[in-house]
Write a protein that holds these residues in place. Structure first.
Motif, short mmCIF file in Angstrom:
data_model
loop_
_atom_site.label_atom_id
_atom_site.label_comp_id
_atom_site.label_asym_id
_atom_site.label_seq_id
_atom_site.Cartn_x
_atom_site.Cartn_y
_atom_site.Cartn_z
N ALA A 73 0.85 -1.20 0.00
CA ALA A 73 0.00 0.00 0.00
C ALA A 73 0.88 1.24 0.00
CB ALA A 73 -0.93 -0.02 1.21
N ARG A 74 1.53 1.46 -1.13
CA ARG A 74 2.48 2.56 -1.25
C ARG A 74 2.43 3.17 -2.64
NH1 ARG A 74 8.31 0.45 0.70
NH2 ARG A 74 8.88 2.39 -0.32
N VAL A 75 2.86 4.41 -2.71
CA VAL A 75 3.19 5.04 -3.99
C VAL A 75 4.71 5.05 -4.06
CG1 VAL A 75 3.06 7.10 -5.42
CG2 VAL A 75 1.17 6.53 -3.88
N MET A 76 5.28 4.50 -5.11
CA MET A 76 6.73 4.51 -5.28
C MET A 76 7.08 5.31 -6.52
SD MET A 76 9.43 1.34 -5.32
CE MET A 76 11.21 1.64 -5.22
N TYR A 77 8.07 6.17 -6.37
CA TYR A 77 8.51 7.02 -7.48
C TYR A 77 9.95 6.69 -7.82
CZ TYR A 77 10.09 11.31 -9.84
OH TYR A 77 10.63 12.21 -10.73
N VAL A 78 10.20 6.27 -9.05
CA VAL A 78 11.55 6.02 -9.55
C VAL A 78 11.99 7.25 -10.31
CG1 VAL A 78 13.00 4.58 -11.02
CG2 VAL A 78 11.16 3.54 -9.68
N GLU A 79 12.95 7.98 -9.75
CA GLU A 79 13.38 9.23 -10.35
C GLU A 79 14.19 8.99 -11.62
OE1 GLU A 79 14.60 12.47 -7.69
OE2 GLU A 79 14.61 10.97 -6.10
N SER A 80 14.19 9.99 -12.49
CA SER A 80 15.04 9.90 -13.69
C SER A 80 16.50 10.02 -13.31
CB SER A 80 14.67 11.01 -14.68
OG SER A 80 14.91 12.28 -14.11
N TRP A 81 16.75 10.58 -12.15
CA TRP A 81 18.10 10.88 -11.67
C TRP A 81 18.26 10.27 -10.30
CZ3 TRP A 81 21.04 12.57 -15.27
CH2 TRP A 81 22.25 13.20 -15.01
N LEU A 148 28.83 1.82 -11.35
CA LEU A 148 27.76 1.63 -12.32
C LEU A 148 27.61 2.81 -13.26
CD1 LEU A 148 24.97 0.15 -10.00
CD2 LEU A 148 26.73 -1.08 -11.29
N SER A 149 27.24 2.51 -14.50
CA SER A 149 26.90 3.55 -15.46
C SER A 149 25.48 4.04 -15.19
CB SER A 149 26.98 2.99 -16.88
OG SER A 149 25.96 2.03 -17.09
N SER A 150 25.06 5.07 -15.93
CA SER A 150 23.71 5.61 -15.72
C SER A 150 22.64 4.56 -16.02
CB SER A 150 23.50 6.85 -16.59
OG SER A 150 23.61 6.52 -17.97
N THR A 176 15.68 5.48 -19.80
CA THR A 176 16.93 6.26 -19.86
C THR A 176 18.13 5.35 -19.65
OG1 THR A 176 15.93 8.32 -19.09
CG2 THR A 176 18.27 8.04 -18.70
N GLY A 177 19.05 5.37 -20.61
CA GLY A 177 20.29 4.63 -20.49
C GLY A 177 20.19 3.15 -20.78
N LEU A 178 18.98 2.64 -21.10
CA LEU A 178 18.82 1.21 -21.32
C LEU A 178 19.02 0.87 -22.79
CD1 LEU A 178 15.67 0.28 -19.18
CD2 LEU A 178 18.07 0.46 -18.48
N ASP A 179 19.69 -0.26 -23.05
CA ASP A 179 19.86 -0.71 -24.42
C ASP A 179 18.56 -1.33 -24.92
OD1 ASP A 179 19.81 -3.58 -23.69
OD2 ASP A 179 21.80 -3.20 -22.84
N VAL A 180 18.54 -1.70 -26.19
CA VAL A 180 17.30 -2.16 -26.83
C VAL A 180 16.71 -3.38 -26.14
CG1 VAL A 180 16.35 -3.13 -28.97
CG2 VAL A 180 17.92 -1.18 -29.07
N ASN A 181 17.56 -4.38 -25.86
CA ASN A 181 17.06 -5.60 -25.23
C ASN A 181 16.51 -5.34 -23.83
OD1 ASN A 181 17.73 -7.11 -27.47
ND2 ASN A 181 19.71 -7.76 -26.67
N SER A 182 17.18 -4.47 -23.09
CA SER A 182 16.73 -4.16 -21.73
C SER A 182 15.39 -3.44 -21.76
CB SER A 182 17.77 -3.29 -21.00
OG SER A 182 18.98 -4.00 -20.84
N ARG A 183 15.17 -2.58 -22.76
CA ARG A 183 13.89 -1.88 -22.86
C ARG A 183 12.74 -2.88 -23.12
NH1 ARG A 183 17.04 1.86 -25.99
NH2 ARG A 183 16.03 1.25 -27.92
N LEU A 423 30.26 12.68 -27.07
CA LEU A 423 28.87 12.86 -26.65
C LEU A 423 28.31 11.51 -26.23
CD1 LEU A 423 27.71 15.29 -29.47
CD2 LEU A 423 28.62 15.86 -27.21
N ASP A 424 28.34 11.26 -24.93
CA ASP A 424 27.91 9.98 -24.37
C ASP A 424 26.45 10.11 -23.95
OD1 ASP A 424 27.56 7.60 -23.07
OD2 ASP A 424 29.20 7.85 -21.63
N GLU A 425 25.55 9.55 -24.77
CA GLU A 425 24.11 9.68 -24.57
C GLU A 425 23.74 11.11 -24.20
OE1 GLU A 425 21.88 6.35 -23.07
OE2 GLU A 425 23.73 5.32 -22.56
N PRO A 426 24.07 12.06 -25.06
CA PRO A 426 23.91 13.47 -24.71
C PRO A 426 22.47 13.92 -24.59
CG PRO A 426 24.43 13.25 -27.04
CD PRO A 426 24.58 11.88 -26.44
N CYS A 427 21.54 13.16 -25.13
CA CYS A 427 20.15 13.62 -25.14
C CYS A 427 19.31 13.01 -24.03
CB CYS A 427 19.52 13.34 -26.50
SG CYS A 427 20.33 14.26 -27.83
N GLN A 428 19.95 12.32 -23.08
CA GLN A 428 19.21 11.87 -21.91
C GLN A 428 18.63 13.08 -21.18
OE1 GLN A 428 20.95 9.27 -19.03
NE2 GLN A 428 21.64 7.78 -20.55
#
Length: 494
Positions: A73-81, A148-150, A176-183, A423-428
């Motif tokens: 019984a919770r609201v959980m927020y996963v931040e982008s950062w 760990l990476s982003s 954000t930061g996930l490769d195709v298979n992970s998505r 430019l390492d994932e510059p558009c995140q």
């Protein structure tokens, strides 16, 4: 009729003199799984934090948990950062520390962090193992958080959320930061918990969404605007670039024909080998795409080029025609390089103003206290204007939404017209308009001869100037090839 999970009435939020949310109304019923989009700074993250209870606002919010449900019984927020801490509870790390102190146990391992989370929430670790394996995260269980990476940090937070199964789960920029298979794996996992009764709110502008997503909305002018489909969430991307500043129209002042040359590069941390016999050469004016699964070694490879990794001295590495360790300082190297990465953004000093932050790129420091000569100050003014940042140039970085912060750092990256642009994932963190805007800028810059190494997963979010690709797989070079980014073949191969 059951009560809605969330019922919001007349929600208002102001930041300084700017109205962020204006008489916002939103009802989230059981079984509703939403995607929320909107331009950077529209208030999406603020709204998520208000629902979670970590940010205050004026208005009424009713959250009704199902007391008969087995779900938390919770609201959980996963931040982008995500901001992690060391063993002493301190979050004040510096950028190069990720590479210079890997042998020192300064942070928990992934496995220890998850076991602590499981103990606090009375969860069975065997269930976490299933999620870890599904996200391709098992190889990082013994890694410290600082290593760990982003994308790997995002996976860690996703494992916690999927494991906990709160009745309402809000994820800010889930891919954000996930490769195709992970998505793809994440979408399957989200469908699984939605079927179990978890209500989802995904804050993103992606179109490849879980099948369970059945409601769509934009946050516009401080209010929720429901639309009929994911396609209706796409923002107007009609950009017309202004004239590029004069100092960026000329080719960089190259010191060598060879920019990067790696000969049998090997990087290990104890028993763990991260890069294996890497041979790669980049010459001036070339535009490379660097790809690979999360954890494939991309960030480590770039840390060698940028002068941040101490094991560069134990390898045969040439930068700008000189062998690493032949007498040049780290600052000699950095003066020739413009860099942006999610990790660099993590550690950037957000107490500097926008103008100071852009100007600091001239001297490779994290802020600017000295006065610039007129010609340099004009360059900063011109670039700030070109990026559309003039009206906020005196605001501090920490007061800006993530997308605006990223634009400031991108401007900082190119201020010195570097010989090598990394430019390492510059558009995140950027919305679709900002992404197209920046990639058009990259195309224009590189037309004048700038050398580029670009890390990106999304075919739709890459500059068209890219001409070569290096693909890493478990620390090995899997592919080096000529590319045309209009082709679809390589976008699905990583």
């Amino acid at each position: 009729m059951s009560q809605p999970v969330v019922h919001i009435q007349n929600l208002n939020l102001k930041y300084k003199h700017k109205v962020v949310l204006r008489d916002l109304n939103w009802t989230i019923n059981r079984g509703d799984n939403w995607v929320l989009n909107g331009i950077s700074g529209s208030g999406k993250t603020s709204l998520a934090k208000i629902i979670t209870g970590t940010q205050s606002a004026v208005g009424n919010i009713d959250i009704n948990f199902d007391t008969t449900s087995k779900l938390s019984a919770r609201v959980m927020y996963v931040e982008s950062w995500y901001q992690f801490k060391n063993l002493e509870g301190v979050a004040n790390f510096y950028y190069q520390q990720r590479y210079t102190s890997l042998q020192v146990k300064e942070t928990l391992t992934v496995e220890a962090e998850l076991k602590l989370f499981g103990k606090e929430n009375s969860l069975d670790f065997a269930q976490a193992e299933i999620i870890i394996n599904a996200l391709g995260f098992a190889g990082q269980k013994t890694s410290q958080l600082i290593e760990l990476s982003s994308g790997e940090h995002k996976k860690l937070q996703l494992v916690k959320a999927l494991w906990l199964k709160p009745q309402l789960l809000i994820i800010d920029q889930p891919y954000t930061g996930l490769d195709v298979n992970s998505r793809k794996s994440l979408n399957d996992l989200l469908d699984g918990i939605a079927k179990a009764g978890v209500n989802l709110i995904l804050i993103c502008n992606d179109t490849e969404l879980p099948e369970s997503i059945n409601r769509f909305a934009l946050l516009e002018n401080g209010q929720i605007v429901e639309v009929s489909s994911a396609g209706r969430l796409q923002l107007d991307t009609d950009y017309s670039l202004g004239e590029i500043p004069e100092f960026l129209r000329k080719s960089p002042d190259y010191s060598s024909e060879s920019i990067i040359r790696m000969v049998n590069i090997n990087i290990s941390y104890g028993e763990k080998q991260v890069l294996k016999n890497i041979n790669w050469e980049v010459n001036k004016g070339e535009r490379w795409l660097l790809q690979g699964h999360n954890g494939s070694g991309k960030s480590t490879l770039l840390s060698l080029v940028n002068g941040d990794h101490p094991q560069a001295y134990a390898n045969e590495l040439y930068l700008f025609g000189n062998r690493r360790g032949s007498g040049e300082s780290i600052w000699d190297i950095k003066q020739r390089i413009g860099l942006i990465s999610p990790e660099f953004h993590w550690y950037f000093d957000t107490s500097s103003t926008v103008w100071q932050s852009v100007a600091s790129g001239l001297y490779d420091n994290f802020g600017l206290q000295l006065e610039l000569p007129y010609t340099k100050a004009k360059q900063v003014d011109d670039l700030v204007a070109y990026f559309g940042l003039t009206d906020i140039k005196n605001e501090t970085m920490g007061t800006l939404p993530l997308g605006k912060q990223r634009l400031v750092l991108l401007a900082r990256t190119i201020i010195k017209n570097p010989e090598l642009l990394i430019l390492d994932e510059p558009c995140q963190g950027l919305d679709q308009q900002q992404t197209q805007y920046f990639n058009c800028l990259v195309d224009e810059l590189c037309s004048n001869g700038m050398t580029l190494v670009y890390v990106g997963h999304y075919e739709s979010a890459l500059p068209t100037t890219l001409e070569k690709r290096i693909l890493l797989d478990k620390g090995n070079v899997k592919v080096i090839e000529e590319i045309n980014i209009t082709e679809e073949a390589y976008s699905s191969s990583n």
